[in-house]
Design a protein around this motif. Structure first.
Motif, PDB file in Angstrom:
ATOM      1  N   GLU A  86       0.815  -1.209   0.000  1.00 34.90           N
ATOM      2  CA  GLU A  86       0.000   0.000   0.000  1.00 34.90           C
ATOM      3  C   GLU A  86       0.854   1.267   0.000  1.00 34.90           C
ATOM      4  O   GLU A  86       0.616   2.201  -0.788  1.00 34.90           O
ATOM      5  N   GLN A 117       3.225  -9.304  -6.529  1.00 36.19           N
ATOM      6  CA  GLN A 117       2.592  -7.993  -6.391  1.00 36.19           C
ATOM      7  C   GLN A 117       2.461  -7.251  -7.713  1.00 36.19           C
ATOM      8  O   GLN A 117       1.888  -6.158  -7.764  1.00 36.19           O
ATOM      9  N   ALA A 172      -3.104  -0.391 -10.036  1.00 39.50           N
ATOM     10  CA  ALA A 172      -3.087   0.878  -9.311  1.00 39.50           C
ATOM     11  C   ALA A 172      -2.592   2.064 -10.125  1.00 39.50           C
ATOM     12  O   ALA A 172      -2.987   3.197  -9.862  1.00 39.50           O
TER      13      ALA A 172
END
Length: 338
Positions: A264, A295, A302
């Motif tokens: 994050e 990831q 994102a």
């Protein structure tokens, strides 16, 4: 490789170097020594000859062989917050008589737990957090010089991507001599301000761990694409220490350091860089057998720009297949712009 100084402490990853320096010791990032050695591939082969499996991270094997060749007698290992393979690496080194010092970043991030880890490291090294804080203040001009090199890369287009990479990655241990590193960094920044502007069609970001392959930046720049953001390399320089406002203390500085924590914080850092540095695309480097490869999907979901994922296993120059993929990525960016 020259034998290590008796005061040298090897590092498997970035840790609070302020505590090491406060103890009068010399930090040495074994990753940097490994990858800049004359023949890093031979170091990987040496570790495999001594029993390391072929299907494990080449960085771990390189760290091991580097520590052996240098005769490093103390190593700080980071497992939580870096690589689970480090657990086994430290067991191997301990079995060979190396003093192993653990440093683990808390997950999830927690100020009290991180403060306790810094205190424990300082005590193990024979110093205090207060002394480490004094070193932190002393390092501020150096960290400002590194931030200026980074700014001259993305804002003024006067520093190459490879220069940016090398200077920021070197801040994990300052080459063992922070004062000399500061003088050289300030000299480079002063010289770069007088350079002609660097021209390129595309501005790229590099995310993920530093590359085990060589020639990546030169190859991209030769095709009109320049890297103006290095995610982890920049984090190694501790940008929070000289931000506005700056981190208040060591705990705040190392809590803001995104590398050892979850995805994050990394995504927030990367998406901010995409906007601020006007990035056209990202190169996501993943090391074979590394958990961070998983990831990649989260990164792609994102960010608002195209992502090229490159995977490498062993040291060497960028291979033919990767060169083809990089060329195709730049051509795709050309097409998007057209």
């Amino acid at each position: 490789m020259r034998p290590a100084d008796p005061q040298t402490i090897g590092l498997t990853a970035t840790v609070p170097a302020e505590a090491i320096l406060a103890a009068g010791a010399v930090p040495l990032d074994l990753n940097n020594v490994f990858i800049t050695s004359e023949n890093p591939a031979a170091l990987v082969a040496e570790a495999e000859h001594r029993g390391f499996p072929i299907n494990c991270c080449a960085w771990i094997k390189g760290i091991y062989a580097t520590a052996r060749r240098l005769g490093v007698r103390r190593v700080i290992g980071v497992a939580q917050g870096d690589c689970s393979n480090t657990h086994a690496l430290m067991e191997i080194l301990a079995s060979e008589g190396v003093e192993v010092i653990d440093f683990n970043y808390p997950f999830p991030p927690d100020a009290d737990a991180l403060g306790g880890a810094i205190d424990a490291l300082a005590r193990r090294l024979g110093t205090t957090r207060r002394a480490a804080e004094e070193v932190r203040a002393h390092l501020a001009p150096l960290r400002r010089a590194l931030a200026e090199i980074d700014r001259l890369t993305w804002q003024e287009d006067r520093v190459t991507g490879e220069e940016n990479h090398l200077w920021l990655i070197g801040s994990s241990d300052f080459g063992g001599d922070p004062e000399a590193y500061r003088r050289r960094a300030e000299a480079l920044a002063a010289e770069a301000r007088g350079r002609a502007l660097l021209r390129s069609r595309h501005r790229l970001g590099y995310v993920g761990i530093p590359p085990i392959c060589g020639g990546l930046h030169a190859f991209l720049e030769g095709r009109g694409a320049r890297v103006v953001f290095h995610e982890f390399q920049r984090q190694f320089s501790m940008p929070a220490a000289v931000a506005a406002p700056p981190a208040a203390d060591l705990v705040a500085q190392y809590l803001a350091y995104t590398y050892p924590y979850g995805i994050e914080g990394r995504l927030a850092d990367i998406t901010h860089a995409v906007r601020e540095r006007r990035l056209d695309g990202l190169v996501h480097y993943v090391q074979s057998f590394c958990f961070r490869h998983i990831q990649d999907r989260l990164l792609r979901e994102a960010v608002p720009v195209p992502v090229l994922t490159l995977e490498f296993d062993r040291p060497g120059l960028v291979d033919g297949q990767s060169r083809t993929r990089l060329e195709a990525f730049v051509e795709m960016l050309d097409a998007r712009r057209a």
